[in-house]
Design an enzyme around this catalytic site. Structure first.
Site, PDB file in Angstrom:
ATOM      1  N   ARG A  20       1.983  11.701 -23.056  1.00 14.58           N
ATOM      2  CA  ARG A  20       2.913  12.401 -22.157  1.00 14.58           C
ATOM      3  C   ARG A  20       2.229  13.424 -21.256  1.00 14.58           C
ATOM      4  O   ARG A  20       2.869  14.340 -20.757  1.00 14.58           O
ATOM      5  CB  ARG A  20       4.049  13.074 -22.946  1.00 14.58           C
ATOM      6  CG  ARG A  20       4.962  12.086 -23.672  1.00 14.58           C
ATOM      7  CD  ARG A  20       6.243  12.768 -24.129  1.00 14.58           C
ATOM      8  NE  ARG A  20       7.133  11.823 -24.757  1.00 14.58           N
ATOM      9  CZ  ARG A  20       7.233  11.638 -26.073  1.00 14.58           C
ATOM     10  NH1 ARG A  20       6.463  12.354 -26.888  1.00 14.58           N
ATOM     11  NH2 ARG A  20       8.089  10.779 -26.569  1.00 14.58           N
TER      12      ARG A  20
ATOM     13  N   LYS B 293      -0.110  12.505  -6.174  1.00 15.31           N
ATOM     14  CA  LYS B 293       0.481  11.167  -6.195  1.00 15.31           C
ATOM     15  C   LYS B 293      -0.485  10.234  -6.934  1.00 15.31           C
ATOM     16  O   LYS B 293      -1.638  10.073  -6.542  1.00 15.31           O
ATOM     17  CB  LYS B 293       0.728  10.660  -4.779  1.00 15.31           C
ATOM     18  CG  LYS B 293       1.922  11.317  -4.114  1.00 15.31           C
ATOM     19  CD  LYS B 293       2.081  10.909  -2.667  1.00 15.31           C
ATOM     20  CE  LYS B 293       2.737   9.569  -2.527  1.00 15.31           C
ATOM     21  NZ  LYS B 293       3.117   9.286  -1.112  1.00 15.31           N
TER      22      LYS B 293
ATOM     23  N   GLU C 210      -7.136   8.360   7.857  1.00 14.77           N
ATOM     24  CA  GLU C 210      -6.295   9.434   7.312  1.00 14.77           C
ATOM     25  C   GLU C 210      -6.605  10.762   7.991  1.00 14.77           C
ATOM     26  O   GLU C 210      -5.718  11.590   8.195  1.00 14.77           O
ATOM     27  CB  GLU C 210      -6.493   9.547   5.802  1.00 14.77           C
ATOM     28  CG  GLU C 210      -6.043   8.329   5.002  1.00 14.77           C
ATOM     29  CD  GLU C 210      -4.526   8.204   4.878  1.00 14.77           C
ATOM     30  OE1 GLU C 210      -3.793   9.051   5.422  1.00 14.77           O
ATOM     31  OE2 GLU C 210      -4.072   7.250   4.216  1.00 14.77           O
TER      32      GLU C 210
ATOM     33  N   LYS D   9      -3.034  18.938   4.421  1.00 11.08           N
ATOM     34  CA  LYS D   9      -2.414  18.223   3.311  1.00 11.08           C
ATOM     35  C   LYS D   9      -1.760  19.199   2.326  1.00 11.08           C
ATOM     36  O   LYS D   9      -0.623  18.992   1.895  1.00 11.08           O
ATOM     37  CB  LYS D   9      -3.466  17.366   2.589  1.00 11.08           C
ATOM     38  CG  LYS D   9      -2.936  16.562   1.389  1.00 11.08           C
ATOM     39  CD  LYS D   9      -2.047  15.414   1.812  1.00 11.08           C
ATOM     40  CE  LYS D   9      -1.469  14.675   0.615  1.00 11.08           C
ATOM     41  NZ  LYS D   9      -2.408  13.692   0.050  1.00 11.08           N
TER      42      LYS D   9
ATOM     43  N   GLU E 265       7.965  14.574  -2.189  1.00 18.82           N
ATOM     44  CA  GLU E 265       8.327  13.711  -1.068  1.00 18.82           C
ATOM     45  C   GLU E 265       9.839  13.594  -0.886  1.00 18.82           C
ATOM     46  O   GLU E 265      10.389  12.512  -0.696  1.00 18.82           O
ATOM     47  CB  GLU E 265       7.697  12.320  -1.240  1.00 18.82           C
ATOM     48  CG  GLU E 265       7.407  11.612   0.060  1.00 18.82           C
ATOM     49  CD  GLU E 265       6.572  10.357  -0.135  1.00 18.82           C
ATOM     50  OE1 GLU E 265       7.151   9.307  -0.416  1.00 18.82           O
ATOM     51  OE2 GLU E 265       5.344  10.441  -0.022  1.00 18.82           O
TER      52      GLU E 265
ATOM     53  N   ARG F  96       7.276  15.875   3.237  1.00 19.51           N
ATOM     54  CA  ARG F  96       6.075  15.133   2.833  1.00 19.51           C
ATOM     55  C   ARG F  96       6.091  13.686   3.319  1.00 19.51           C
ATOM     56  O   ARG F  96       5.052  13.048   3.394  1.00 19.51           O
ATOM     57  CB  ARG F  96       5.905  15.196   1.309  1.00 19.51           C
ATOM     58  CG  ARG F  96       4.546  14.664   0.847  1.00 19.51           C
ATOM     59  CD  ARG F  96       4.247  15.004  -0.589  1.00 19.51           C
ATOM     60  NE  ARG F  96       2.998  14.400  -1.016  1.00 19.51           N
ATOM     61  CZ  ARG F  96       2.448  14.574  -2.214  1.00 19.51           C
ATOM     62  NH1 ARG F  96       3.048  15.333  -3.112  1.00 19.51           N
ATOM     63  NH2 ARG F  96       1.312  13.987  -2.526  1.00 19.51           N
TER      64      ARG F  96
ATOM     65  N   ASN G 231       3.322   9.745   5.459  1.00 20.44           N
ATOM     66  CA  ASN G 231       3.378   8.278   5.452  1.00 20.44           C
ATOM     67  C   ASN G 231       3.204   7.688   6.855  1.00 20.44           C
ATOM     68  O   ASN G 231       3.394   6.479   7.040  1.00 20.44           O
ATOM     69  CB  ASN G 231       4.710   7.797   4.860  1.00 20.44           C
ATOM     70  CG  ASN G 231       4.779   8.029   3.366  1.00 20.44           C
ATOM     71  OD1 ASN G 231       3.789   7.890   2.657  1.00 20.44           O
ATOM     72  ND2 ASN G 231       5.960   8.386   2.876  1.00 20.44           N
TER      73      ASN G 231
ATOM     74  N   HIS H   4       1.967   4.190   7.447  1.00 23.05           N
ATOM     75  CA  HIS H   4       1.942   3.502   6.155  1.00 23.05           C
ATOM     76  C   HIS H   4       3.028   2.439   5.985  1.00 23.05           C
ATOM     77  O   HIS H   4       2.874   1.546   5.153  1.00 23.05           O
ATOM     78  CB  HIS H   4       2.045   4.525   5.019  1.00 23.05           C
ATOM     79  CG  HIS H   4       0.778   5.295   4.794  1.00 23.05           C
ATOM     80  ND1 HIS H   4       0.213   6.092   5.762  1.00 23.05           N
ATOM     81  CD2 HIS H   4      -0.043   5.390   3.711  1.00 23.05           C
ATOM     82  CE1 HIS H   4      -0.896   6.641   5.277  1.00 23.05           C
ATOM     83  NE2 HIS H   4      -1.069   6.233   4.056  1.00 23.05           N
TER      84      HIS H   4
ATOM     85  N   HIS I 242       1.003  -0.480   4.672  1.00 26.02           N
ATOM     86  CA  HIS I 242       1.103  -1.041   3.328  1.00 26.02           C
ATOM     87  C   HIS I 242       1.502  -2.513   3.362  1.00 26.02           C
ATOM     88  O   HIS I 242       1.021  -3.323   2.557  1.00 26.02           O
ATOM     89  CB  HIS I 242       2.122  -0.253   2.491  1.00 26.02           C
ATOM     90  CG  HIS I 242       1.572   0.992   1.894  1.00 26.02           C
ATOM     91  ND1 HIS I 242       2.365   1.949   1.299  1.00 26.02           N
ATOM     92  CD2 HIS I 242       0.303   1.461   1.766  1.00 26.02           C
ATOM     93  CE1 HIS I 242       1.624   2.942   0.859  1.00 26.02           C
ATOM     94  NE2 HIS I 242       0.361   2.666   1.137  1.00 26.02           N
TER      95      HIS I 242
ATOM     96  N   HIS J 112      -7.681   0.176   2.786  1.00 25.86           N
ATOM     97  CA  HIS J 112      -6.444   0.935   3.003  1.00 25.86           C
ATOM     98  C   HIS J 112      -6.447   1.632   4.363  1.00 25.86           C
ATOM     99  O   HIS J 112      -5.473   1.559   5.118  1.00 25.86           O
ATOM    100  CB  HIS J 112      -6.265   1.964   1.888  1.00 25.86           C
ATOM    101  CG  HIS J 112      -5.073   2.858   2.075  1.00 25.86           C
ATOM    102  ND1 HIS J 112      -3.777   2.391   2.003  1.00 25.86           N
ATOM    103  CD2 HIS J 112      -4.982   4.178   2.370  1.00 25.86           C
ATOM    104  CE1 HIS J 112      -2.933   3.390   2.226  1.00 25.86           C
ATOM    105  NE2 HIS J 112      -3.637   4.478   2.449  1.00 25.86           N
TER     106      HIS J 112
END
Length: 359
Positions: free
Chosen positions: A120, A142, A184, A226, A236, A240, A244, A247, A251, A263
């Site tokens: 956990r 993330k 990025e 960032k 997000e 936030r 993206n 993206h 993606h 990527h």
């Protein structure tokens, strides 16, 4: 050594920006880590940096173990995470133990997810060695893996104890990987800081020549942008989403290419797509769109897709976790340094942009 702080209350942590690994013991002690630590790295990075990082980590008093995964996106799955779990169990890692991600974005995402879910949650540290990871994925918590062809479908928000960036690790990157990371970097300027975008555009040759002061400044600005977004919107829920940018298209292209494209290369194509869509919607000028494409090209990044099926790319978009009720969300530019989230449910428009990216 530059130190920035990501302010998230009891989940706050520092980002160290420097030019070697000699500051690692102090960073470990500052985070009050002790006991066992396992360095997760990949088959490309291990020969360059595993031994020197292990030496510095052991100097801090940690009992250091290591595990090497196969480099590349195809390792970013639950089977790799299971393998890490088994090792942690066999070495009797407990909640006061730590994982250390030494590598690029894939290593960081896998390690963070394993740390978030083992007993956990145990501590983890990011030591990003690629520009993509230094500029983006190592900061903000993330974590996750790909699942049955969908990018980052399984994951968690889980913050590291600290991020340690040695900018000179970029010297051992293949040039294609350096270019990928620049997608990025350019993205950050396009969405929030026109002056930084201009700096990158004007200093491209210094970046590719690994000028240390340029790399340090670039990294500091990336991390500042960032962290400011993450501090305002950790999970997000709103702002936030702006990160993206590029993206939604990116993606989908990444999945459609079966991850044969990096990527950042897909993000670059996605940025080109976002500007094409914004142009069609009357949000920006054709001159601005052309200038951005030229910047991406100067970073040796692609702005077109070849040999991919339009319907497959569109279907991949609908399966992306950013899709809501079958409607697609895009971050679109209003000008350089300013972008906004838009829901677009015009299938024809989206497919027209995809077709334009194929020209």
């Amino acid at each position: 050594m530059v130190k920035l702080n990501v302010e998230l209350g009891d989940r706050s942590y520092p980002i160290y920006i420097t030019s070697d690994f000699s500051g690692l013991p102090k960073a470990v002690q500052g985070a009050r880590l002790s006991g066992k630590a396992m360095v997760i790295t990949d088959s490309n990075v291990c020969s360059h940096y595993l031994s020197m990082c292990t030496e510095q980590l052991e100097e801090s008093g940690l009992e250091v173990h290591s595990h090497v995964i196969e480099a590349g996106e195809k390792s970013k799955n639950l089977d790799t995470v299971k393998e890490i779990y088994r090792l942690l169990m066999s070495e009797r890692f407990e909640r006061n133990s730590a994982l250390i991600a030494l590598g690029g974005g894939v290593v960081g995402d896998i390690t963070g997810f394993a740390a978030a879910t083992y007993v956990r949650g145990i501590s983890y540290v990011q030591i990003p060695t690629s520009l993509l990871a230094q500029a983006d994925s190592s900061i903000g918590g993330k974590t996750g893996v790909d699942f049955e062809g969908s990018k980052n479908l399984v994951g968690a928000f889980y913050q590291p104890r600290f991020v340690y960036i040695n900018v000179n690790t970029l010297r051992t990157l293949p040039v294609r990987e350096l270019s990928s990371g620049l997608a990025e970097v350019i993205k950050h300027g396009l969405i929030m800081n026109a002056e930084f975008y201009d700096y990158i555009d004007s200093n491209m040759s210094k970046i590719f020549n690994y000028d240390e002061s340029t790399l340090q400044y670039m990294t500091k600005m990336n991390c500042t942008i960032k962290k400011s977004v993450v501090e305002q919107d950790e999970r997000e829920g709103g702002l936030r989403e702006i990160l993206n940018f590029g993206h939604t298209f990116g993606h989908a292209v990444e999945s459609a290419s079966d991850f044969s494209l990096l990527h950042g290369e897909c993000v670059s194509i996605g940025i080109a797509g976002a500007f094409k869509m914004a142009l069609r919607l009357g949000m920006i000028s054709s001159e601005t769109a052309a200038a951005v494409e030229n910047t991406l090209k100067s970073a040796a990044l692609p702005v077109r897709i070849k040999g991919m099926d339009t319907q497959k790319i569109y279907d991949n978009m609908l399966h992306d976790k950013k899709a809501k009720n079958g409607r697609l969300s895009f971050i679109l530019p209003r000008e350089i340094g300013d972008a906004v989230s838009c829901v677009v449910d015009n299938e024809q428009l989206i497919k027209q942009v995809i077709e334009e990216l194929k020209e």
